[in-house]
Design a protein around this motif. Structure first.
Motif, PDB file in Angstrom:
ATOM      1  N   HIS A 109      -3.519   3.565  -1.503  1.00 16.00           N
ATOM      2  CA  HIS A 109      -3.989   3.749  -0.128  1.00 16.00           C
ATOM      3  C   HIS A 109      -5.382   4.372  -0.146  1.00 16.00           C
ATOM      4  CE1 HIS A 109      -3.671   4.605   4.214  1.00 16.00           C
ATOM      5  NE2 HIS A 109      -4.260   5.756   3.928  1.00 16.00           N
ATOM      6  N   ASP A 141      -0.837  -0.422   0.326  1.00 16.85           N
ATOM      7  CA  ASP A 141      -0.359  -0.492   1.704  1.00 16.85           C
ATOM      8  C   ASP A 141      -1.037  -1.635   2.442  1.00 16.85           C
ATOM      9  OD1 ASP A 141       1.476   1.562   1.683  1.00 16.85           O
ATOM     10  OD2 ASP A 141       0.028   3.093   2.269  1.00 16.85           O
ATOM     11  N   ASN A 201       5.179   4.907   5.086  1.00 14.14           N
ATOM     12  CA  ASN A 201       5.972   4.259   4.051  1.00 14.14           C
ATOM     13  C   ASN A 201       6.240   5.236   2.910  1.00 14.14           C
ATOM     14  OD1 ASN A 201       5.756   1.831   5.480  1.00 14.14           O
ATOM     15  ND2 ASN A 201       3.919   1.218   4.380  1.00 14.14           N
TER      16      ASN A 201
END
Length: 200
Positions: free
Chosen positions: A59, A166, A83
């Motif tokens: 990320h 992500d 998440n």
């Protein structure tokens, strides 16, 4: 309005160096992860897991205050809004979700509450296992362009470990009225998913 044309303007593209610092712990996890405290600065940050001989990005984000933004991430994780990954898979470059946040979390609050103990255990494992890298970028527009290029590079990669990244992020990459810049990334560690050079 001026628009970039690679054939006409390609030779005008400049190269800039940016330095990445890390690895840092999530605030509150410094002792358990045996990592340094996160500095507070404006810029771009990377969430990573230890991987092979370095770290692997899952990320990237932008902020005017790394400490405030990362603390918000922690709150969101613990509310079930982010998440949550299985660390045992992530350190091998594979994505396995224990909990899916975002819109799914909004629509499945009862499921989160029913499994909250197990999910929060996984959250703590992820936060203590993750390492953060940061680059100080004062220009807000450049932050977004760098974030977008890093994530889009991961999305387009054919490396098996790119699946860890992500998806579904609101990225604000370079617009055609902006001159591209080649960014040379400098870091003391090898970071998979962060190219040595990237156009933003």
């Amino acid at each position: 309005m001026w628009c970039f044309d690679r054939e006409r303007d390609g030779k005008k593209i400049k190269t800039e160096k940016i330095e990445w610092f890390g690895s840092f712990a999530f605030p509150g996890y410094e002792k358990i992860s045996e990592s340094n405290s996160l500095p507070n600065l404006p810029g771009v940050y990377l969430f990573t897991f230890a991987f092979k001989d370095g770290f692997l990005v899952y990320h990237a984000g932008v902020t005017s205050s790394t400490k405030n933004r990362i603390k918000q991430h922690i709150r969101d994780y613990k509310k079930g809004d982010r998440n949550v990954l299985d660390v045992s898979f992530a350190i091998n470059g594979k994505r396995r979700e224990i909990w899916h946040g975002w819109k799914y979390a909004e629509l499945h609050r009862e499921e989160f509450e029913e499994n909250k103990t197990e999910i929060l255990k996984a959250v703590n494992n992820q936060l203590k296992s993750s390492k953060i890298f940061v680059s100080e970028i004062s220009n807000e527009r450049m932050r977004y362009r760098i974030e977008s290029s890093i994530m889009n590079n991961l999305y387009s990669s054919r490396e098996y470990w790119s699946e860890l990244a992500d998806r579904g992020m609101n990225l604000k990459g370079r617009e055609n009225c902006e001159m591209p810049i080649v960014v040379k990334n400098i870091c003391n560690y090898k970071i998979y998913g962060l190219p040595l050079k990237i156009e933003v």
